[in-house]
Design an enzyme around this catalytic site. Structure first.
Site, PDB file in Angstrom:
ATOM      1  N   ASP A  37      -6.297  -0.703  10.533  1.00  0.00           N
ATOM      2  CA  ASP A  37      -6.434  -1.507   9.318  1.00  0.00           C
ATOM      3  C   ASP A  37      -5.273  -2.490   9.231  1.00  0.00           C
ATOM      4  O   ASP A  37      -4.273  -2.367   9.941  1.00  0.00           O
ATOM      5  CB  ASP A  37      -6.483  -0.604   8.077  1.00  0.00           C
ATOM      6  CG  ASP A  37      -6.996  -1.334   6.836  1.00  0.00           C
ATOM      7  OD1 ASP A  37      -7.437  -2.494   6.951  1.00  0.00           O
ATOM      8  OD2 ASP A  37      -6.950  -0.751   5.742  1.00  0.00           O
ATOM      9  N   LYS A  38      -5.445  -3.434   8.307  1.00  0.00           N
ATOM     10  CA  LYS A  38      -4.422  -4.435   8.006  1.00  0.00           C
ATOM     11  C   LYS A  38      -4.112  -4.333   6.515  1.00  0.00           C
ATOM     12  O   LYS A  38      -5.013  -4.100   5.709  1.00  0.00           O
ATOM     13  CB  LYS A  38      -5.000  -5.823   8.325  1.00  0.00           C
ATOM     14  CG  LYS A  38      -4.091  -6.968   8.094  1.00  0.00           C
ATOM     15  CD  LYS A  38      -4.328  -7.905   6.951  1.00  0.00           C
ATOM     16  CE  LYS A  38      -5.607  -8.019   6.250  1.00  0.00           C
ATOM     17  NZ  LYS A  38      -5.519  -8.889   5.036  1.00  0.00           N
ATOM     18  N   HIS A  39      -2.836  -4.487   6.172  1.00  0.00           N
ATOM     19  CA  HIS A  39      -2.503  -4.608   4.745  1.00  0.00           C
ATOM     20  C   HIS A  39      -1.730  -5.908   4.543  1.00  0.00           C
ATOM     21  O   HIS A  39      -0.834  -6.233   5.322  1.00  0.00           O
ATOM     22  CB  HIS A  39      -1.635  -3.433   4.286  1.00  0.00           C
ATOM     23  CG  HIS A  39      -1.185  -3.591   2.854  1.00  0.00           C
ATOM     24  ND1 HIS A  39      -2.010  -3.334   1.789  1.00  0.00           N
ATOM     25  CD2 HIS A  39      -0.026  -4.053   2.327  1.00  0.00           C
ATOM     26  CE1 HIS A  39      -1.367  -3.590   0.662  1.00  0.00           C
ATOM     27  NE2 HIS A  39      -0.159  -4.030   0.963  1.00  0.00           N
ATOM     28  N   SER A  40      -2.098  -6.634   3.496  1.00  0.00           N
ATOM     29  CA  SER A  40      -1.338  -7.839   3.159  1.00  0.00           C
ATOM     30  C   SER A  40      -0.671  -7.609   1.811  1.00  0.00           C
ATOM     31  O   SER A  40      -1.249  -6.989   0.918  1.00  0.00           O
ATOM     32  CB  SER A  40      -2.302  -9.022   3.065  1.00  0.00           C
ATOM     33  OG  SER A  40      -1.702 -10.060   2.308  1.00  0.00           O
ATOM     34  N   THR A  77      -9.379  -8.672  -2.723  1.00  0.00           N
ATOM     35  CA  THR A  77     -10.485  -8.662  -1.756  1.00  0.00           C
ATOM     36  C   THR A  77     -11.777  -8.147  -2.395  1.00  0.00           C
ATOM     37  O   THR A  77     -12.863  -8.675  -2.132  1.00  0.00           O
ATOM     38  CB  THR A  77     -10.077  -7.801  -0.543  1.00  0.00           C
ATOM     39  OG1 THR A  77      -8.938  -8.426   0.060  1.00  0.00           O
ATOM     40  CG2 THR A  77     -11.176  -7.695   0.480  1.00  0.00           C
ATOM     41  N   ARG A 125       6.434   3.753 -13.009  1.00  0.00           N
ATOM     42  CA  ARG A 125       7.317   2.651 -12.589  1.00  0.00           C
ATOM     43  C   ARG A 125       7.118   1.434 -13.480  1.00  0.00           C
ATOM     44  O   ARG A 125       8.074   0.737 -13.829  1.00  0.00           O
ATOM     45  CB  ARG A 125       7.016   2.268 -11.127  1.00  0.00           C
ATOM     46  CG  ARG A 125       7.520   3.283 -10.124  1.00  0.00           C
ATOM     47  CD  ARG A 125       6.820   3.107  -8.778  1.00  0.00           C
ATOM     48  NE  ARG A 125       7.089   1.806  -8.182  1.00  0.00           N
ATOM     49  CZ  ARG A 125       6.312   1.236  -7.261  1.00  0.00           C
ATOM     50  NH1 ARG A 125       5.227   1.852  -6.820  1.00  0.00           N
ATOM     51  NH2 ARG A 125       6.619   0.061  -6.776  1.00  0.00           N
ATOM     52  N   SER A 140       4.216   3.637  -1.928  1.00  0.00           N
ATOM     53  CA  SER A 140       2.962   3.356  -2.621  1.00  0.00           C
ATOM     54  C   SER A 140       1.934   2.759  -1.656  1.00  0.00           C
ATOM     55  O   SER A 140       0.790   3.223  -1.551  1.00  0.00           O
ATOM     56  CB  SER A 140       3.254   2.403  -3.785  1.00  0.00           C
ATOM     57  OG  SER A 140       2.064   1.899  -4.334  1.00  0.00           O
ATOM     58  N   LYS A 144      -1.318   4.965   0.595  1.00  0.00           N
ATOM     59  CA  LYS A 144      -2.730   4.594   0.437  1.00  0.00           C
ATOM     60  C   LYS A 144      -3.346   4.194   1.774  1.00  0.00           C
ATOM     61  O   LYS A 144      -4.497   4.497   2.065  1.00  0.00           O
ATOM     62  CB  LYS A 144      -2.858   3.471  -0.595  1.00  0.00           C
ATOM     63  CG  LYS A 144      -2.662   3.998  -2.021  1.00  0.00           C
ATOM     64  CD  LYS A 144      -2.744   2.903  -3.052  1.00  0.00           C
ATOM     65  CE  LYS A 144      -1.532   2.023  -3.024  1.00  0.00           C
ATOM     66  NZ  LYS A 144      -1.383   1.093  -4.125  1.00  0.00           N
ATOM     67  N   LYS A 145      -2.570   3.484   2.592  1.00  0.00           N
ATOM     68  CA  LYS A 145      -3.118   3.061   3.898  1.00  0.00           C
ATOM     69  C   LYS A 145      -3.273   4.254   4.835  1.00  0.00           C
ATOM     70  O   LYS A 145      -4.273   4.380   5.533  1.00  0.00           O
ATOM     71  CB  LYS A 145      -2.188   1.998   4.527  1.00  0.00           C
ATOM     72  CG  LYS A 145      -2.374   0.624   3.929  1.00  0.00           C
ATOM     73  CD  LYS A 145      -3.697  -0.005   4.339  1.00  0.00           C
ATOM     74  CE  LYS A 145      -4.398  -0.649   3.184  1.00  0.00           C
ATOM     75  NZ  LYS A 145      -5.683  -1.264   3.529  1.00  0.00           N
TER      76      LYS A 145
HETATM   77  N1  URA Z   1       1.191  -2.808  -4.171  1.00  0.00           N
HETATM   78  C1  URA Z   1       1.066  -1.464  -4.226  1.00  0.00           C
HETATM   79  O1  URA Z   1       0.045  -0.914  -3.876  1.00  0.00           O
HETATM   80  N2  URA Z   1       2.101  -0.737  -4.675  1.00  0.00           N
HETATM   81  C2  URA Z   1       3.260  -1.279  -5.077  1.00  0.00           C
HETATM   82  O2  URA Z   1       4.156  -0.570  -5.435  1.00  0.00           O
HETATM   83  C3  URA Z   1       3.375  -2.694  -5.021  1.00  0.00           C
HETATM   84  C4  URA Z   1       2.326  -3.429  -4.565  1.00  0.00           C
END
Ligand code: URA
Length: 385
Positions: A37-40, A77, A125, A140, A144-145
């Site tokens: 996967d890619k995260h931006s 997205t 937070r 964070s 998730k990724k």
């Molecule tokens: N995106 C996220 O998913 N978590 C963060 O803490 C900041 C940006």
């Protein structure tokens, strides 16, 4: 607050990430699949996911992209894909597994059982002003990724006027932290530091970004968007061992676009998720914004352009806002370009009413025209491994 003030080592951040990951369900895949996967970190006009997922699936990689909605001034997205009539972004874990296994790629939202600790910690937070902590952002994003059960991950960490991280130094620190944690957790992880001092591609908005993604999948589209998407793809294709070299990975992706296989794969994914690409997508009426005087496009407040899209109804001011998929803009001038007085520099897609005037005023203020041409910067500044 102690973490916010004092930071954490990479090891501590990895331990936190692992604990967050363990708070919920994770995806597991059959042996032999290469799951990537890619995260931006988010930017204006960033629609690379829509192009990249089908390209990688065509190369026999499995891409379970769990994506988000608009955050701050940036589009999401999921909101973009929902501009396709019928497209579902609320797949269950079983549906994610089924679409990823049959099509090779899926783009959907997080389910309630993925990393529940992140939702609680993020809310905490938010109310304690500790969001902007690099280890907490790292944990964070990475929890998730990594819940997707990945073998390889590429991070597009943006810097500049339209990015979450405004400076290169902050973007580099975040990229190094995420790469270190990914590697500690056994996932091949690299990052590209990329310039977000102007929109990526020409289009920003929801339906118009789907249209531009399809243009790229048809072998056209803006050069910067094509370059970044294919370079991100090359990172994953080499990490997964599909190709030995970046050049071979780039060449294969170009071939997949040229012969129509990438677009066919996109259509297959859209149909598997209930969408219909043949139903015309609405586009609002056009309002041209012109240069007030001649000169060079010297600077763009890209975040302000993102807020202009939200003003038009293309994003949310409050969580309950409904998104208008038909609005957005096409930027007609790039940084460093010479423009004449009165020359159109941006085309708004706007519904009739006062929002178009407000958005046009935001755009005029956001795009600075001066006598001197600005220094040119590369789109991809650094690769972090
Ligand atoms: N995106 C996220 O998913 N978590 C963060 O803490 C900041 C940006």
């Amino acid at each position: 607050m102690a973490v916010y003030l004092r930071g954490m080592t990479d090891e501590e951040t990895a331990v936190l990430t692992e604990a967050m990951l363990a708070s919920g369900a994770t995806l597991a895949w059959p042996q032999g699949l290469q799951v990537v996967d890619k995260h931006s970190t988010g930017g204006i006009g960033d629609k690379t996911s829509l192009i990249l997922a089908p390209l990688l699936a065509c190369c026999d990689l499995t891409v379970p992209m769990i994506s988000g909605r608009g955050l701050g001034a940036t589009g999401g997205t999921l909101d973009k894909l929902e501009a396709i009539p019928g497209f579902r972004t609320n797949l269950s874990l079983d549906e994610i597994r089924a679409v990823a296994s049959s099509v090779g790629c899926v783009i959907t939202g997080a389910t309630a059982d993925l990393v529940p600790a992140d939702r609680k910690l993020y809310a905490l937070r938010d109310v304690t002003a500790t969001v902007a902590s690099i280890p907490l952002i790292t944990a964070s994003i990475m929890s998730k990724k990594l819940a997707e059960g990945l073998d390889a991950l590429v991070l597009d960490v943006k810097f500049g006027s339209g990015a979450f991280m405004k400076t290169v130094d902050d973007a580099r620190r975040l990229a190094q932290s995420m790469v270190a944690v990914g590697k500690r957790m056994g996932v091949k992880t690299t990052a590209l530091l990329t310039d977000m001092n102007q929109p990526l591609g020409r289009m920003a908005g929801n339906g118009v970004e789907v249209d531009e993604s399809i243009e790229v999948l048809q072998g056209a589209g803006p050069a910067d968007l094509v370059e970044l998407t294919l370079e991100l793809g090359a990172e994953l294709l080499t990490a997964a061992g599909t190709f030995a070299t970046r050049e071979a990975a780039l060449a294969e992706q170009r071939a997949l676009v040229a012969d129509g296989r990438a677009l066919a794969k996109f259509r297959e994914m859209v149909e598997a998720q209930g969408g219909d690409l043949d139903v015309p997508r609405a586009r609002a009426g056009e309002v041209l914004v012109s240069a007030a005087h001649a000169g060079y496009i010297a600077a763009i407040d890209t975040e302000a352009l993102g807020w202009a899209v939200i003003e038009l109804g293309g994003g949310r001011k409050v969580l309950s806002d409904k998104i208008d998929p038909a609005v957005g803009f096409e930027i007609l001038a790039r940084l460093g370009q010479k423009v004449d007085a009165g020359e159109p520099i941006l085309r708004l897609f706007a519904q009739p009413g006062s929002a178009a005037h407000t958005a046009a005023a935001v755009v005029r203020k956001a795009i600075k025209i001066s006598d001197a041409s600005p220094q040119a910067h590369p789109l991809i500044l650094e690769r972090i491994v």
